[in-house]
Design a protein around this motif. Sequence first.
Motif, PDB file in Angstrom:
ATOM      1  N   GLU A   1      22.188  45.075  19.845  1.00  0.00           N
ATOM      2  CA  GLU A   1      22.853  45.201  18.559  1.00  0.00           C
ATOM      3  C   GLU A   1      22.921  46.679  18.183  1.00  0.00           C
ATOM      4  OE1 GLU A   1      20.827  41.132  16.792  1.00  0.00           O
ATOM      5  OE2 GLU A   1      21.188  42.832  15.452  1.00  0.00           O
TER       6      GLU A   1
ATOM      7  N   ARG B   1      31.956  43.208  13.954  1.00  0.00           N
ATOM      8  CA  ARG B   1      31.669  41.852  13.482  1.00  0.00           C
ATOM      9  C   ARG B   1      32.131  41.690  12.034  1.00  0.00           C
ATOM     10  NH1 ARG B   1      26.514  42.709  15.524  1.00  0.00           N
ATOM     11  NH2 ARG B   1      25.482  42.163  13.560  1.00  0.00           N
ATOM     12  N   PHE B   2      31.928  42.724  11.246  1.00  0.00           N
ATOM     13  CA  PHE B   2      32.397  42.694   9.856  1.00  0.00           C
ATOM     14  C   PHE B   2      33.909  42.467   9.811  1.00  0.00           C
ATOM     15  CE2 PHE B   2      32.763  43.772   5.454  1.00  0.00           C
ATOM     16  CZ  PHE B   2      33.903  44.574   5.346  1.00  0.00           C
TER      17      PHE B   2
ATOM     18  N   ASP C   1      28.083  46.010  14.478  1.00  0.00           N
ATOM     19  CA  ASP C   1      28.196  45.353  13.174  1.00  0.00           C
ATOM     20  C   ASP C   1      29.525  45.656  12.482  1.00  0.00           C
ATOM     21  OD1 ASP C   1      25.963  47.529  11.206  1.00  0.00           O
ATOM     22  OD2 ASP C   1      27.741  47.986  12.376  1.00  0.00           O
TER      23      ASP C   1
ATOM     24  N   GLY D   1      24.325  49.182  14.909  1.00  0.00           N
ATOM     25  CA  GLY D   1      24.752  49.077  13.519  1.00  0.00           C
ATOM     26  C   GLY D   1      24.961  50.421  12.852  1.00  0.00           C
TER      27      GLY D   1
ATOM     28  N   LEU E   1      26.283  41.730   6.382  1.00  0.00           N
ATOM     29  CA  LEU E   1      25.989  42.678   7.452  1.00  0.00           C
ATOM     30  C   LEU E   1      25.659  44.072   6.912  1.00  0.00           C
ATOM     31  CD1 LEU E   1      28.827  41.711   9.973  1.00  0.00           C
ATOM     32  CD2 LEU E   1      26.392  41.221  10.211  1.00  0.00           C
ATOM     33  N   TRP E   2      26.004  44.313   5.656  1.00  0.00           N
ATOM     34  CA  TRP E   2      25.782  45.630   5.078  1.00  0.00           C
ATOM     35  C   TRP E   2      24.333  45.768   4.636  1.00  0.00           C
ATOM     36  CZ3 TRP E   2      29.401  49.668   4.169  1.00  0.00           C
ATOM     37  CH2 TRP E   2      30.675  49.400   4.678  1.00  0.00           C
TER      38      TRP E   2
END
Length: 616
Positions: free
Chosen positions: A2, A100-101, A97, A4, A130-131
């Motif tokens: 992952e 994905r957002f 991320d 981010g 996600l934030w």
Amino acid sequence: MEFGILGPLTVRDGAGDRTVPAAKQRVLLAALLVRRGQVVPAGVLADTVWDGRPPRSAPTTLRTYVMRLRKALGEAGPRIGTEAGGYCIDVAAEEFDADRFTALRDLGHQALRRGEAEEAAARYDEALGLWRGPALVDVPSDTLRRAESDRLAEARLDVLEARLDAGLTLGRHTELLGELRRLTAAHPERERFWAQLMTALYRGGRQSEALAVYGEVRRILATELGVDPGAELRTVHRSILRADPDLDGPERPARARTVVAARTALVTPFQLPPGLTDFTGRAAHTADLAGRLSAHRHSPLIAVVSGQPGAGKSALVQHTAHAARDAHPDGTLYADLRGDRHRPADPRAVLGSFLLTLGIPAAAVPAGTEERTALYRSLLAGRRMLVVLDDARDSLQVRPLLPADPQNAALVTARNRLPDLDGAHPVHLGPLPEDEARQFLTRLVGPARAAAEPQALAELAAACGGLPLALRICGVRLAARPSWTVRHLADRLADEERALDELSLGSLDVRAAFAAGIETLDAPAARAFRLLALAPSPTVGLAVASRMLGEPPACAERTLERLADAGLLTAREPGRYRYEPLLRAWARELAQYRPALPTAPAALHRPATRRAALVG
């Protein structure tokens, strides 16, 4: 794995979180992540890591940072690859991320268009979940924040607006009031939040409070921004005054279309980047485009400006578009199509951005490319608008973005001539003529300095081969170093082996521009570009090319034509192709150091080297 950026920079693998404590390594990782899957030129990375002020040691230090970053990332370290002229990171969309957002946002929009408000709200909640804080909050790079943080924050606010629309559709007006009041206080310029607050109050039986909110936002907009409320706010206000039944529940399609049309009618975008105050030369091309843009037409004007990397295509088009603003009073749209990157801009995404700019609410933007194109062309119909499409990959990318109304016009830049774009007016840029090249340098270094060394100025212009990017770099370097004479820089460029080293300044880099220029070539054409530069003359005939490449003349000609279409060779007459000076120097450099490059073995260039010797 992952990765981010929606908050503090994070990397997580099977062993847990990976810490990147060094600030500049975090900037480096973030710069690669926001361009995942693309080769980021080393010069661009250096400009980002050092915020536009890279030291002389930047290339060496950058390699050290990459090595240390790979070590800090553990099992993810090998994902950072080294490519010709830069670096890239291999990260899948589902591992990042920010991607994905975007995917969850799009799913929410699709559900809302289908009338599935509950599903839409759930997808929007997932996206917002996600934030973890402001994007890139712990990445100390003003360059990166300006480029990415504001864009991501805007996307987050758009999803908030869409989630609130879904909530109002579901009848959750009372529970949304607190959030809406906080959002209007935090973002008073976003009229959509105010319209949603007024709607929620009205549906809760608080008509007088809803009208008071309209008075408040009208005062704020007039005092702080000097504007009146927009069409959507005025529409909601009128609906409250007359107790419109449509405001009591979910918006009906007919009303939604009316609101969209009302909002669109008042939006006049002007998205062009700032024009160059020192734009010089190209008088004939500028006059040609200006005349065509101002002329009465029976079909939309489509002009394609092509030329070698660094020829000033974007500068010409932006200069022309600024000058043509009065001829297109309904607005100018602009998009960077990123044609020189591994992942060029998706026409569907560009259309979505255009529709939002033109006033279409996010939830009303169609899902498919064809539907978006149809709506986009409908909105431009009857309006005098200009569309600027910079750095196109090919005609397939451009076609959905072209307007259809005769009053519209599109200016396209591309390294390739885009010969299969029907009805396009071609404009090909070669090197600047000698007088224009000297004039350009004179504007940059000042007339007194130019007049003091006319011969050195002429030699410097010749060493740059009339390439505007190279001329700009030289002019800016001299302007920044008043102790240097023009002769000093001209002598440094006279040595072919170091000329390209001298033509780099921050984000301005001739090598990086050339490297981007061959990104889209197929392997045979890229190989031919390197190897034919080993011929003793910058002009290569078809027979010579056939012998050096070991191909029949017909195959060699097809390869040479691909290079000419890409702006990497100049076809002065049938069967004869010429390298411009700096392109030839770079191609010979690639051929000489080809073993160090990762995409082909050294053996590929050896036979051609021997054939070049025989030809000589």
